[in-house]
Design a protein around this motif. Structure first.
Motif, PDB file in Angstrom:
ATOM      1  N   SER A  30       0.682  -1.409  -0.063  1.00  0.00           N
ATOM      2  CA  SER A  30      -0.015   0.026   0.030  1.00  0.00           C
ATOM      3  C   SER A  30       0.892   1.153   0.082  1.00  0.00           C
ATOM      4  O   SER A  30       0.618   2.257  -0.848  1.00  0.00           O
ATOM      5  N   TYR A  31       1.843   1.018   0.716  1.00  0.00           N
ATOM      6  CA  TYR A  31       2.794   2.450   0.818  1.00  0.00           C
ATOM      7  C   TYR A  31       3.538   2.692  -0.496  1.00  0.00           C
ATOM      8  O   TYR A  31       3.331   3.899  -0.884  1.00  0.00           O
ATOM      9  N   THR A  32       3.928   1.617  -1.309  1.00  0.00           N
ATOM     10  CA  THR A  32       4.815   2.039  -2.497  1.00  0.00           C
ATOM     11  C   THR A  32       3.436   2.370  -3.658  1.00  0.00           C
ATOM     12  O   THR A  32       3.980   2.802  -4.496  1.00  0.00           O
ATOM     13  N   SER A  33       2.203   1.974  -3.337  1.00  0.00           N
ATOM     14  CA  SER A  33       1.381   2.390  -4.129  1.00  0.00           C
ATOM     15  C   SER A  33       0.770   3.804  -4.036  1.00  0.00           C
ATOM     16  O   SER A  33      -0.440   4.267  -4.368  1.00  0.00           O
ATOM     17  N   TYR A  34       1.097   4.412  -2.934  1.00  0.00           N
ATOM     18  CA  TYR A  34       0.689   5.760  -2.493  1.00  0.00           C
ATOM     19  C   TYR A  34      -0.513   5.690  -1.633  1.00  0.00           C
ATOM     20  O   TYR A  34      -1.213   6.694  -1.560  1.00  0.00           O
ATOM     21  N   GLU A  35      -0.918   4.464  -1.274  1.00  0.00           N
ATOM     22  CA  GLU A  35      -2.365   4.354  -0.555  1.00  0.00           C
ATOM     23  C   GLU A  35      -1.993   4.526   0.920  1.00  0.00           C
ATOM     24  O   GLU A  35      -2.022   3.134   1.666  1.00  0.00           O
ATOM     25  N   LEU A  36      -1.583   5.632   1.372  1.00  0.00           N
ATOM     26  CA  LEU A  36      -1.003   5.786   2.624  1.00  0.00           C
ATOM     27  C   LEU A  36      -2.075   5.464   3.940  1.00  0.00           C
ATOM     28  O   LEU A  36      -1.658   5.023   4.896  1.00  0.00           O
ATOM     29  N   GLU A  37      -3.271   5.821   3.617  1.00  0.00           N
ATOM     30  CA  GLU A  37      -4.253   5.470   4.735  1.00  0.00           C
ATOM     31  C   GLU A  37      -4.268   3.820   4.832  1.00  0.00           C
ATOM     32  O   GLU A  37      -4.480   3.513   5.947  1.00  0.00           O
ATOM     33  N   ASP A  38      -4.337   3.195   3.751  1.00  0.00           N
ATOM     34  CA  ASP A  38      -4.462   1.694   3.905  1.00  0.00           C
ATOM     35  C   ASP A  38      -3.131   1.312   4.667  1.00  0.00           C
ATOM     36  O   ASP A  38      -3.233   0.217   5.301  1.00  0.00           O
ATOM     37  N   ALA A  39      -2.016   1.691   4.192  1.00  0.00           N
ATOM     38  CA  ALA A  39      -0.713   1.338   4.787  1.00  0.00           C
ATOM     39  C   ALA A  39      -0.695   1.669   6.118  1.00  0.00           C
ATOM     40  O   ALA A  39      -0.231   0.688   7.002  1.00  0.00           O
ATOM     41  N   ALA A  40      -1.369   2.606   6.607  1.00  0.00           N
ATOM     42  CA  ALA A  40      -1.197   2.941   7.992  1.00  0.00           C
ATOM     43  C   ALA A  40      -2.213   1.834   8.808  1.00  0.00           C
ATOM     44  O   ALA A  40      -1.949   1.403   9.969  1.00  0.00           O
ATOM     45  N   ARG A  41      -3.334   1.631   8.133  1.00  0.00           N
ATOM     46  CA  ARG A  41      -4.270   0.829   8.950  1.00  0.00           C
ATOM     47  C   ARG A  41      -3.602  -0.726   8.888  1.00  0.00           C
ATOM     48  O   ARG A  41      -3.713  -1.330  10.064  1.00  0.00           O
ATOM     49  N   PHE A  42      -2.672  -1.250   7.803  1.00  0.00           N
ATOM     50  CA  PHE A  42      -2.139  -2.378   8.079  1.00  0.00           C
ATOM     51  C   PHE A  42      -1.030  -2.500   8.783  1.00  0.00           C
ATOM     52  O   PHE A  42      -0.714  -3.588   9.585  1.00  0.00           O
ATOM     53  N   CYS A  43      -0.279  -1.405   9.191  1.00  0.00           N
ATOM     54  CA  CYS A  43       0.753  -1.200   9.974  1.00  0.00           C
ATOM     55  C   CYS A  43      -0.027  -1.350  11.509  1.00  0.00           C
ATOM     56  O   CYS A  43       0.792  -2.072  12.097  1.00  0.00           O
ATOM     57  N   ASP A  44      -0.983  -0.554  11.750  1.00  0.00           N
ATOM     58  CA  ASP A  44      -1.660  -0.904  13.112  1.00  0.00           C
ATOM     59  C   ASP A  44      -1.925  -2.126  13.394  1.00  0.00           C
ATOM     60  O   ASP A  44      -1.562  -2.529  14.552  1.00  0.00           O
ATOM     61  N   THR A  45      -2.590  -3.090  12.504  1.00  0.00           N
ATOM     62  CA  THR A  45      -2.780  -4.254  12.587  1.00  0.00           C
ATOM     63  C   THR A  45      -1.724  -5.285  13.068  1.00  0.00           C
ATOM     64  O   THR A  45      -1.652  -5.852  13.847  1.00  0.00           O
ATOM     65  N   ALA A  46      -0.625  -4.766  12.298  1.00  0.00           N
ATOM     66  CA  ALA A  46       0.838  -5.653  12.387  1.00  0.00           C
ATOM     67  C   ALA A  46       1.144  -5.484  13.677  1.00  0.00           C
ATOM     68  O   ALA A  46       1.454  -6.766  14.345  1.00  0.00           O
ATOM     69  N   VAL A  47       1.419  -4.518  14.156  1.00  0.00           N
ATOM     70  CA  VAL A  47       1.906  -4.110  15.454  1.00  0.00           C
ATOM     71  C   VAL A  47       1.108  -4.325  16.493  1.00  0.00           C
ATOM     72  O   VAL A  47       1.443  -4.916  17.568  1.00  0.00           O
ATOM     73  N   GLU A  48      -0.170  -4.459  16.228  1.00  0.00           N
ATOM     74  CA  GLU A  48      -1.105  -5.034  17.258  1.00  0.00           C
ATOM     75  C   GLU A  48      -1.139  -6.528  17.431  1.00  0.00           C
ATOM     76  O   GLU A  48      -1.064  -6.980  18.682  1.00  0.00           O
ATOM     77  N   LEU A  49      -0.978  -7.177  16.522  1.00  0.00           N
ATOM     78  CA  LEU A  49      -0.782  -8.542  16.495  1.00  0.00           C
ATOM     79  C   LEU A  49       0.496  -9.081  17.012  1.00  0.00           C
ATOM     80  O   LEU A  49       0.637 -10.117  17.554  1.00  0.00           O
ATOM     81  N   ASN A  50       1.613  -8.274  16.498  1.00  0.00           N
ATOM     82  CA  ASN A  50       3.015  -8.659  17.077  1.00  0.00           C
ATOM     83  C   ASN A  50       3.860  -7.512  17.348  1.00  0.00           C
ATOM     84  O   ASN A  50       4.371  -6.740  16.293  1.00  0.00           O
ATOM     85  N   PRO A  51       3.801  -6.993  18.542  1.00  0.00           N
ATOM     86  CA  PRO A  51       4.258  -5.496  19.008  1.00  0.00           C
ATOM     87  C   PRO A  51       5.924  -5.664  18.531  1.00  0.00           C
ATOM     88  O   PRO A  51       6.757  -4.703  18.700  1.00  0.00           O
ATOM     89  N   GLU A  52       6.587  -7.020  18.527  1.00  0.00           N
ATOM     90  CA  GLU A  52       7.910  -7.081  18.182  1.00  0.00           C
ATOM     91  C   GLU A  52       8.338  -6.977  16.776  1.00  0.00           C
ATOM     92  O   GLU A  52       9.569  -7.114  16.489  1.00  0.00           O
ATOM     93  N   LEU A  53       7.487  -6.807  15.611  1.00  0.00           N
ATOM     94  CA  LEU A  53       7.563  -6.613  14.371  1.00  0.00           C
ATOM     95  C   LEU A  53       8.135  -5.029  14.227  1.00  0.00           C
ATOM     96  O   LEU A  53       7.484  -4.144  13.913  1.00  0.00           O
ATOM     97  N   ILE A  54       9.508  -5.018  14.265  1.00  0.00           N
ATOM     98  CA  ILE A  54      10.267  -3.636  14.402  1.00  0.00           C
ATOM     99  C   ILE A  54       9.931  -2.969  13.046  1.00  0.00           C
ATOM    100  O   ILE A  54       9.658  -1.820  12.957  1.00  0.00           O
ATOM    101  N   ASP A  55       9.896  -3.735  11.795  1.00  0.00           N
ATOM    102  CA  ASP A  55       9.890  -3.018  10.583  1.00  0.00           C
ATOM    103  C   ASP A  55       8.541  -2.321  10.438  1.00  0.00           C
ATOM    104  O   ASP A  55       8.394  -1.283   9.874  1.00  0.00           O
TER     105      ASP A  55
END
Length: 65
Positions: A30-55
């Motif tokens: 999503s980030y590389t496609s400039y879909e920044l709101e989607d990218a932020a939502r996916f990141c939120d979910t990723a860190v919620e599921l695994n807070p150790e996911l540094i990237d």
């Protein structure tokens, strides 16, 4: 009985934690496609599921600046 419940809970946590990288991959796409709101939502979910996911945290920070 309590042991079975504990094992089931641990198994569910592992499945959820294992899903986090997939959400991060979606965030990157999503980030590389400039879909920044989607990218932020996916990141939120990723860190919620695994807070150790540094990237995912790094991308989340980049999206906020």
């Amino acid at each position: 009985m309590a042991e079975n419940a504990r094992l089931e809970t641990e198994y569910q946590r592992k499945i959820v934690k294992d899903a986090a990288p997939r959400f991060f991959e979606q965030a990157q796409m999503s980030y590389t496609s400039y879909e920044l709101e989607d990218a932020a939502r996916f990141c939120d979910t990723a860190v919620e599921l695994n807070p150790e996911l540094i990237d995912a945290w790094k991308l989340k920070a980049e999206l906020h600046f």
